[in-house]
Design a protein around this motif. Structure first.
Motif, PDB file in Angstrom:
ATOM      1  N   ASP A 123     124.281 -54.812  -7.474  1.00 50.42           N
ATOM      2  CA  ASP A 123     124.156 -54.738  -8.922  1.00 50.42           C
ATOM      3  C   ASP A 123     123.473 -53.433  -9.318  1.00 50.42           C
ATOM      4  OD1 ASP A 123     124.043 -55.385 -11.605  1.00 50.42           O
ATOM      5  OD2 ASP A 123     122.500 -56.913 -11.393  1.00 50.42           O
ATOM      6  N   SER A 124     123.971 -52.828 -10.385  1.00 49.18           N
ATOM      7  CA  SER A 124     123.344 -51.676 -11.014  1.00 49.18           C
ATOM      8  C   SER A 124     123.844 -51.657 -12.454  1.00 49.18           C
ATOM      9  CB  SER A 124     123.687 -50.379 -10.264  1.00 49.18           C
ATOM     10  OG  SER A 124     123.000 -49.279 -10.819  1.00 49.18           O
ATOM     11  N   GLY A 125     123.765 -50.519 -13.119  1.00 49.22           N
ATOM     12  CA  GLY A 125     124.285 -50.475 -14.473  1.00 49.22           C
ATOM     13  C   GLY A 125     123.936 -49.192 -15.180  1.00 49.22           C
ATOM     14  N   ILE A 126     124.685 -48.941 -16.249  1.00 47.48           N
ATOM     15  CA  ILE A 126     124.388 -47.883 -17.209  1.00 47.48           C
ATOM     16  C   ILE A 126     123.839 -48.576 -18.449  1.00 47.48           C
ATOM     17  CG2 ILE A 126     125.301 -45.970 -18.577  1.00 47.48           C
ATOM     18  CD1 ILE A 126     127.749 -46.014 -16.616  1.00 47.48           C
ATOM     19  N   LEU A 127     122.614 -48.269 -18.818  1.00 47.08           N
ATOM     20  CA  LEU A 127     122.033 -48.808 -20.048  1.00 47.08           C
ATOM     21  C   LEU A 127     122.117 -47.722 -21.108  1.00 47.08           C
ATOM     22  CD1 LEU A 127     118.821 -50.524 -18.608  1.00 47.08           C
ATOM     23  CD2 LEU A 127     121.198 -51.306 -18.535  1.00 47.08           C
ATOM     24  N   TYR A 128     122.640 -48.073 -22.265  1.00 40.98           N
ATOM     25  CA  TYR A 128     122.770 -47.064 -23.316  1.00 40.98           C
ATOM     26  C   TYR A 128     122.243 -47.579 -24.645  1.00 40.98           C
ATOM     27  CZ  TYR A 128     127.354 -49.343 -24.384  1.00 40.98           C
ATOM     28  OH  TYR A 128     128.367 -50.218 -24.682  1.00 40.98           O
ATOM     29  N   HIS A 129     122.046 -46.647 -25.580  1.00 41.82           N
ATOM     30  CA  HIS A 129     121.421 -46.938 -26.877  1.00 41.82           C
ATOM     31  C   HIS A 129     120.034 -47.556 -26.693  1.00 41.82           C
ATOM     32  CE1 HIS A 129     125.009 -45.570 -28.567  1.00 41.82           C
ATOM     33  NE2 HIS A 129     125.525 -46.671 -29.083  1.00 41.82           N
ATOM     34  N   ALA A 130     119.332 -47.120 -25.630  1.00 45.81           N
ATOM     35  CA  ALA A 130     117.959 -47.562 -25.407  1.00 45.81           C
ATOM     36  C   ALA A 130     117.012 -46.678 -26.223  1.00 45.81           C
ATOM     37  CB  ALA A 130     117.607 -47.484 -23.929  1.00 45.81           C
ATOM     38  N   PRO A 131     116.059 -47.257 -26.929  1.00 42.91           N
ATOM     39  CA  PRO A 131     115.162 -46.441 -27.753  1.00 42.91           C
ATOM     40  C   PRO A 131     114.186 -45.635 -26.910  1.00 42.91           C
ATOM     41  CG  PRO A 131     114.459 -48.734 -27.772  1.00 42.91           C
ATOM     42  CD  PRO A 131     115.767 -48.699 -27.030  1.00 42.91           C
ATOM     43  N   SER A 132     113.712 -44.538 -27.467  1.00 47.34           N
ATOM     44  CA  SER A 132     112.641 -43.776 -26.828  1.00 47.34           C
ATOM     45  C   SER A 132     111.331 -44.540 -26.974  1.00 47.34           C
ATOM     46  CB  SER A 132     112.521 -42.393 -27.460  1.00 47.34           C
ATOM     47  OG  SER A 132     113.711 -41.653 -27.270  1.00 47.34           O
ATOM     48  N   GLY A 133     110.378 -44.199 -26.140  1.00 45.40           N
ATOM     49  CA  GLY A 133     109.089 -44.875 -26.196  1.00 45.40           C
ATOM     50  C   GLY A 133     108.675 -45.364 -24.832  1.00 45.40           C
ATOM     51  N   ARG A 134     107.904 -46.441 -24.801  1.00 43.96           N
ATOM     52  CA  ARG A 134     107.361 -46.935 -23.536  1.00 43.96           C
ATOM     53  C   ARG A 134     108.472 -47.452 -22.629  1.00 43.96           C
ATOM     54  NH1 ARG A 134     106.478 -52.562 -23.106  1.00 43.96           N
ATOM     55  NH2 ARG A 134     107.142 -53.742 -24.957  1.00 43.96           N
ATOM     56  N   ASP A 135     108.239 -47.356 -21.329  1.00 47.82           N
ATOM     57  CA  ASP A 135     109.183 -47.858 -20.337  1.00 47.82           C
ATOM     58  C   ASP A 135     108.725 -49.225 -19.840  1.00 47.82           C
ATOM     59  OD1 ASP A 135     111.160 -45.777 -20.058  1.00 47.82           O
ATOM     60  OD2 ASP A 135     109.584 -44.536 -19.171  1.00 47.82           O
ATOM     61  N   TYR A 136     109.661 -50.123 -19.658  1.00 45.38           N
ATOM     62  CA  TYR A 136     109.368 -51.462 -19.158  1.00 45.38           C
ATOM     63  C   TYR A 136     110.650 -52.056 -18.599  1.00 45.38           C
ATOM     64  CZ  TYR A 136     111.264 -52.704 -23.769  1.00 45.38           C
ATOM     65  OH  TYR A 136     112.065 -52.815 -24.879  1.00 45.38           O
ATOM     66  N   LEU A 137     110.500 -53.100 -17.785  1.00 42.73           N
ATOM     67  CA  LEU A 137     111.647 -53.743 -17.165  1.00 42.73           C
ATOM     68  C   LEU A 137     112.463 -54.488 -18.220  1.00 42.73           C
ATOM     69  CD1 LEU A 137     112.897 -54.081 -14.347  1.00 42.73           C
ATOM     70  CD2 LEU A 137     111.628 -56.229 -14.136  1.00 42.73           C
ATOM     71  N   TRP A 138     113.798 -54.393 -18.073  1.00 39.09           N
ATOM     72  CA  TRP A 138     114.758 -54.985 -19.015  1.00 39.09           C
ATOM     73  C   TRP A 138     114.543 -54.469 -20.434  1.00 39.09           C
ATOM     74  CZ3 TRP A 138     116.971 -56.070 -14.915  1.00 39.09           C
ATOM     75  CH2 TRP A 138     116.452 -56.897 -13.926  1.00 39.09           C
ATOM     76  N   PRO A 139     114.664 -53.163 -20.648  1.00 37.38           N
ATOM     77  CA  PRO A 139     114.458 -52.611 -21.990  1.00 37.38           C
ATOM     78  C   PRO A 139     115.587 -52.998 -22.935  1.00 37.38           C
ATOM     79  CG  PRO A 139     115.330 -50.932 -20.515  1.00 37.38           C
ATOM     80  CD  PRO A 139     115.047 -52.146 -19.661  1.00 37.38           C
TER      81      PRO A 139
END
Length: 273
Positions: A123-139
């Motif tokens: 499993d992997s993935g491309i995550l898109y339209h993620a907001p800027s700011g703090r990083d955390y699991l399952w953004p």
């Protein structure tokens, strides 16, 4: 079920004509919606310049060799990895936000699998339209799923989308059928709300390189797997953290996931639409 005649009628409505329909499935529709500027590298194949790193339980520094580069390829959890058998999941993320773009990359699975998913599909993935700011699991994001025999699925996380009408196995793109305004159902996954929009067909290979493309235009998106369009999304919206209200989303950071399986990426490139 939508007939082939109805599908050809839709293509005519979109200005593609019956000649394009004869070349179906998939690639023609993707090309029709993806004309744009010149390609440029998004990942340089040497290091993470222009990207940030995040691993749950570790942070922003790659302590254990999760990421390594060789001959223009980026290896995730490959032979250089020296950490625990249960590596924290995470991602690399573009420092900038992007909108109205065509993204293309190649990926290939490696043999290594890690806890807690030693027996699960890689499993992997491309995550898109993620907001800027703090990083955390399952953004918060829209996920373009990269998974054995499920590549191309869409999983909006605290986002939502309208799934395109499928015309005989062809998700309608670059425009949907008129009147399709129903958002796919969401499930409560604990810390977030998710949709799971399944790809129309399995076109990934488990051996060798796969080419995947993501076309984001306004509040719509298309997922293309080895030349076939498998998912189209419309009316993309993001949930605001303050009041949980939904509003249109058209841009954000692009992330590549780290998820308990060895995977390599190459030829990560982007062009503006």
């Amino acid at each position: 079920m939508t007939t082939r005649r109805e599908a050809i009628g839709l293509l005519a409505h979109l200005g593609l004509g019956a000649g394009a329909a004869a070349l179906l499935p998939g690639g023609v529709l993707a090309q029709a919606g993806s004309a744009g500027g010149d390609w440029r590298p998004l990942l340089n194949g040497r290091d993470l310049t222009g990207w940030t790193f995040f691993q749950d339980g570790v942070g922003a520094q790659d302590r254990d060799g999760v990421i390594a580069f060789h001959d223009g390829e980026m290896h995730v959890l490959g032979p250089e990895y020296t950490g625990p058998e249960n590596p924290g999941m995470g991602y690399i993320a573009t420092a900038e936000e992007y909108g109205d773009y065509h993204l293309s990359l190649e990926y290939k699975w490696g043999p290594r699998r890690f806890a807690p998913r030693e027996l699960a599909k890689r499993d992997s993935g491309i995550l898109y339209h993620a907001p800027s700011g703090r990083d955390y699991l399952w953004p918060d994001c829209v996920e373009y799923q990269i998974m054995e025999q499920s590549t191309g699925d869409a999983i909006p996380v605290n986002h939502r989308a309208i799934q395109a009408i499928s015309a005989g196995g062809l998700p309608s793109w670059p425009r949907d059928f008129p009147g399709n305004t129903q958002y796919a159902p969401q499930v409560n996954a604990g810390p977030n709300l998710r949709q799971h929009i399944r790809a129309d067909g399995n076109f990934d290979t488990l051996e060798g390189w796969n080419t995947v493309e993501l076309i984001c235009r306004g509040d719509s998106a298309a997922h293309v797997v080895n030349g076939r369009i498998v998912t189209a999304l419309y009316g993309l919206q993001a949930q605001h953290e303050a009041d949980r209200a939904y509003a249109s989303v058209t841009r954000g950071r692009i992330l590549l996931q780290i998820e308990s399986a060895e995977i390599s990426f190459r030829n990560v490139r982007i062009r503006s639409l």
